[in-house]
Scaffold this motif. Structure first.
Motif, short mmCIF file in Angstrom:
data_model
loop_
_atom_site.label_atom_id
_atom_site.label_comp_id
_atom_site.label_asym_id
_atom_site.label_seq_id
_atom_site.Cartn_x
_atom_site.Cartn_y
_atom_site.Cartn_z
N UNK A 100 -13.83 -24.30 7.93
CA UNK A 100 -12.94 -24.90 6.94
C UNK A 100 -13.60 -24.96 5.57
N UNK A 101 -14.86 -25.34 5.54
CA UNK A 101 -15.59 -25.40 4.27
C UNK A 101 -15.70 -24.01 3.64
N UNK A 102 -15.93 -22.99 4.47
CA UNK A 102 -16.03 -21.62 3.95
C UNK A 102 -14.70 -21.16 3.37
N UNK A 103 -13.60 -21.49 4.04
CA UNK A 103 -12.27 -21.11 3.54
C UNK A 103 -11.95 -21.84 2.24
N UNK A 104 -12.35 -23.10 2.15
CA UNK A 104 -12.15 -23.85 0.90
C UNK A 104 -12.92 -23.21 -0.24
N UNK A 105 -14.14 -22.80 0.04
CA UNK A 105 -14.97 -22.16 -0.99
C UNK A 105 -14.36 -20.84 -1.44
N UNK A 106 -13.80 -20.09 -0.49
CA UNK A 106 -13.15 -18.83 -0.88
C UNK A 106 -11.91 -19.10 -1.72
N UNK A 107 -11.15 -20.12 -1.36
CA UNK A 107 -9.96 -20.48 -2.15
C UNK A 107 -10.36 -20.86 -3.57
N UNK A 108 -11.47 -21.57 -3.71
CA UNK A 108 -11.94 -21.95 -5.04
C UNK A 108 -12.30 -20.72 -5.87
N UNK A 109 -12.90 -19.72 -5.23
CA UNK A 109 -13.26 -18.51 -5.96
C UNK A 109 -12.04 -17.68 -6.34
N UNK A 110 -11.00 -17.74 -5.52
CA UNK A 110 -9.76 -17.03 -5.86
C UNK A 110 -9.13 -17.67 -7.10
N UNK A 111 -9.22 -18.99 -7.18
CA UNK A 111 -8.81 -19.73 -8.38
C UNK A 111 -7.34 -19.48 -8.74
N UNK A 112 -6.47 -19.76 -7.76
CA UNK A 112 -5.03 -19.65 -7.99
C UNK A 112 -4.33 -20.71 -7.16
N UNK A 113 -3.14 -21.09 -7.58
CA UNK A 113 -2.36 -22.05 -6.82
C UNK A 113 -1.84 -21.41 -5.55
N UNK A 114 -1.85 -22.18 -4.47
CA UNK A 114 -1.30 -21.68 -3.21
C UNK A 114 0.22 -21.74 -3.25
N UNK A 115 0.84 -20.84 -2.48
CA UNK A 115 2.29 -20.81 -2.38
C UNK A 115 2.76 -21.34 -1.04
N UNK A 116 3.94 -20.93 -0.63
CA UNK A 116 4.49 -21.38 0.65
C UNK A 116 3.73 -20.75 1.81
N UNK A 117 3.62 -21.51 2.89
CA UNK A 117 2.95 -21.03 4.09
C UNK A 117 3.62 -19.77 4.63
N UNK A 118 2.81 -18.89 5.25
CA UNK A 118 3.37 -17.67 5.84
C UNK A 118 3.44 -17.81 7.36
N UNK A 119 3.94 -16.77 8.02
CA UNK A 119 4.15 -16.83 9.45
C UNK A 119 2.88 -17.03 10.25
N UNK A 120 1.77 -16.46 9.79
CA UNK A 120 0.51 -16.63 10.50
C UNK A 120 0.07 -18.09 10.46
N UNK A 121 0.11 -18.70 9.27
CA UNK A 121 -0.29 -20.10 9.15
C UNK A 121 0.67 -21.00 9.93
N UNK A 122 1.94 -20.68 9.88
CA UNK A 122 2.92 -21.46 10.64
C UNK A 122 2.60 -21.43 12.13
N UNK A 123 2.18 -20.26 12.61
CA UNK A 123 1.79 -20.16 14.02
C UNK A 123 0.58 -21.03 14.32
N UNK A 124 -0.42 -21.00 13.44
CA UNK A 124 -1.62 -21.82 13.67
C UNK A 124 -1.26 -23.30 13.78
N UNK A 125 -0.29 -23.74 13.00
CA UNK A 125 0.12 -25.14 13.02
C UNK A 125 0.62 -25.57 14.40
N UNK A 126 1.07 -24.62 15.20
CA UNK A 126 1.64 -24.96 16.51
C UNK A 126 0.61 -24.91 17.64
N UNK A 127 -0.60 -24.46 17.35
CA UNK A 127 -1.59 -24.24 18.40
C UNK A 127 -2.25 -25.56 18.80
N UNK A 128 -2.32 -25.80 20.10
CA UNK A 128 -2.97 -27.01 20.60
C UNK A 128 -3.96 -26.63 21.69
N UNK A 129 -4.93 -27.50 21.88
CA UNK A 129 -5.96 -27.25 22.89
C UNK A 129 -7.15 -26.52 22.29
#
Length: 200
Positions: A74-103
């Motif tokens: 998570x920290x690595x992804x945050x650091x990459x987002x900071x380097x991209x330096x842009x506002x995030x948009x709406x979630x995509x299908x991949x992220x939506x799928x991750x939101x449903x994963x349990x276990x």
């Protein structure tokens, strides 16, 4: 299956989907056919910010060894987002799928195996976009981001913590997550009247 064999199995089972997710159409889908610098940066920031948020939540819910790897990712992804330096948009299908994963095992597969494999294909085209734009500085930045985002070290480490049956569960979840990314890509292109399959 050990950790390496688990990841190899996911690669083998998703070869077609990953090949198509690495095509030059992936940015058309990710940007709603707005192939401009701002839209590409937003698509990249969306992926990294969304992934960071999900992994951070999973870290808070996991046992200590696995939590540490989720937190590091998570920290690595945050650091990459900071380097991209842009506002995030709406979630995509991949992220939506991750939101449903349990276990734990399923989350390891989806978040620490599938996410890097999908990122590798996505960032291949982001790099190509900036090369074509003659923006070598951003192309170099995204080459580095691709290398980092596609690394499977965290996944391999955590898979070693799991039992063999749990590794099988993780592999299934990784395959499902890559399938969700491909389905979202294909449906988006088809809605635009484009064929997601490569033209041979």
């Amino acid at each position: 299956m050990d950790a390496g064999a688990t990841i190899d199995a996911v690669r083998d089972q998703t070869e077609t989907e990953r090949d198509r997710l690495g095509s030059d159409k992936v940015l058309i889908a990710a940007t709603d056919a707005t192939l401009e610098t701002g839209a590409v940066l937003t698509a990249a920031a969306t992926r990294e910010s969304g992934l960071a948020d999900i992994l951070d939540r999973w870290a808070a819910e996991a046992d200590s060894d696995v939590a540490a790897q989720f937190e590091a990712a998570a920290e690595a992804a945050t650091e990459r987002a900071d380097r991209i330096d842009a506002d995030a948009g709406d979630s995509d299908g991949f992220l939506d799928n991750l939101e449903t994963v349990s276990g734990t095992a399923r989350r390891v597969g989806a978040g620490l195996v599938a996410a890097p494999l999908v990122a590798d294909r996505f960032y291949l085209q982001v790099v190509s976009f900036f090369v074509n734009e003659a923006d070598e500085q951003r192309a170099d930045t995204f080459r580095e981001i691709r290398r980092e985002a596609s690394a499977l070290d965290d996944g391999k480490t955590v898979l070693e913590y799991l039992s063999e049956s749990e590794r099988g569960t993780a592999a299934t979840a990784a395959t499902d997550a890559i399938g969700a990314a491909y389905d979202d890509y294909a449906e988006t292109l088809e809605a635009m009247g484009l064929d997601p399959k490569p033209i041979c």
